[in-house]
Motif scaffolding. Structure first.
Motif: not given
Length: 408
Positions: A207-228
């Protein structure tokens, strides 16, 4: 100098292939150093090497003005103007530069680049990593620690050509208590600074992650971005609130860490944690604070041109809120250094006598080993310490927001 150190008892098996600069103070190199292997080069009048240190076990080490605590292993690479506390380790191919602090038992594997990076106890980085401009905490032991997977990048330079991008992975008020859930940044991924990441966060590998994760104990992930392809103008800054706020919060946490070092860490000064190592720790943290102020100021200076470009491009549809934020950041940027400087000068006033007394009592019963003492604190005591430091963070954030009220 090499002969003097050998006579002192330092193990240098191959002195012909070892270089020690004339500016190195032999009194700052312990006679109980484990070994300085062939190919190592040591320079700098500030260099400190404590008991049990091993340099160059896997590849030559170049060491310049570093503070190397007891039982540290630097296996190969280049190290300059950084601090390693007891039991820290760095693999071969390391490139570790100014403003970097490894607290107790923090470690990196091979081929890792760090600058202006602070790793709390037990934090572990894998291999082939670029992780500059971060503070990372979390975990409770070597078996339960925060981890950065191999081939990870902290992206710390923006298309707008600024480095006001430091990411807070964990925090200081909770992290120093060594009682938080670990953070896991999965390999073959990246974090686009400046971000804030809560304890217990798992960012999935890849994952290339660009956001804050303020809430604890979370799994976060990024899918393939749409080109443009979309129009883009470098330097406009269509949003500044999040970047500015995250910089302010990061700086406030560094000041809270300075309060911790000033009022708590100094209680542990001993033969095992000598005054020179403590002073190097404080000075390096001050370097980190100065760097963040410098980068924040440079970011703000860019907003004058940004505002002009933005208003020219947007015309009547320009956001008055964004324009006001830029005006305040431009006008009041230099007061940040002034406010923080005043806080540093008055840092004795930021003490918590009750919590300090609790630490002193624990030292009397547990000894002067930092990890043992902090781990011995009960939940009431750790909560008290966290509240003290969080109040400091909140106070500094409020001081900064008074300068930039439109960020509220």
């Amino acid at each position: 100098m090499i002969n003097r150190l050998i006579q002192k008892g330092v193990r240098i098996p191959n002195p012909e292939n070892t270089q020690i600069g004339g500016d190195v103070d032999g009194d700052r190199v312990s006679a109980k150093v484990a070994v300085i292997h062939a190919g190592c080069k040591i320079f700098g009048s500030q260099t400190l090497i404590c008991d049990g240190v091993e340099l160059g076990a896997e590849a030559p080490v170049t060491l310049k003005n570093c503070f190397v605590g007891p039982n540290v292993k630097l296996k190969g690479g280049y190290f300059e103007n950084c601090v390693f506390l007891e039991g820290a380790e760095a693999g071969s191919g390391s490139h570790v530069r100014a403003g970097t602090i490894f607290e107790e038992q923090a470690s990196i594997a091979h081929t890792v680049g760090l600058k202006q990076t602070i790793l709390f106890p037990f934090v572990t980085l894998g291999s082939l990593i670029n992780f500059c401009d971060c503070l990372m905490a979390g975990g409770t032991s070597r078996k339960n620690h925060s981890e950065v997977g191999s081939s990870y990048i902290h992206f710390n330079y923006t298309p707008n050509q600024d480095k006001a991008t430091a990411s807070l992975i964990g925090d200081v008020p909770n992290g120093v208590m060594l009682n938080q859930n670990p953070i896991f940044l999965g390999g073959q991924g990246g974090l686009v600074g400046p971000c804030r990441i809560a304890y217990g966060t798992v960012i999935a590998a890849g994952s290339i992650y660009r956001k804050d994760v303020i809430k604890p104990d979370h799994l976060v992930f990024e899918g393939g971005g749409r080109g443009g392809s979309v129009p883009y103008t470098t330097g406009i800054y269509r949003s500044v609130k999040r970047q500015a706020t995250n910089n302010i919060v990061y700086l406030a946490n560094l000041f809270a860490l300075m309060a911790w070092y000033t009022h708590v860490r100094r209680l542990f000064v001993s033969e095992r944690f000598p005054q020179a190592l403590y002073q190097g720790l404080v000075d390096t943290l001050q370097t980190a604070i100065d760097e963040r102020i410098k980068r924040f100021s440079a970011f703000c200076e860019k907003l004058q041109r940004s505002r002009t470009l933005y208003e020219e491009q947007m015309g009547d549809s320009a956001s008055s809120k964004l324009v006001q934020q830029k005006k305040e950041l431009i006008a009041n940027r230099n007061f940040v250094a002034e406010r923080i400087g005043e806080n540093i000068e008055g840092i004795e006033a930021y003490a918590s006598p009750e919590f300090i007394s609790q630490i002193e009592k624990r030292i009397q019963t547990c000894g002067s080993v930092y990890i043992d003492v902090i781990k011995s604190l009960d939940s009431t005591e750790t909560q008290h310490g966290t509240q003290w430091l969080q109040q400091i963070v909140d106070q500094v954030v409020e001081q900064m927001l008074d300068l930039f009220p439109s960020l509220r």
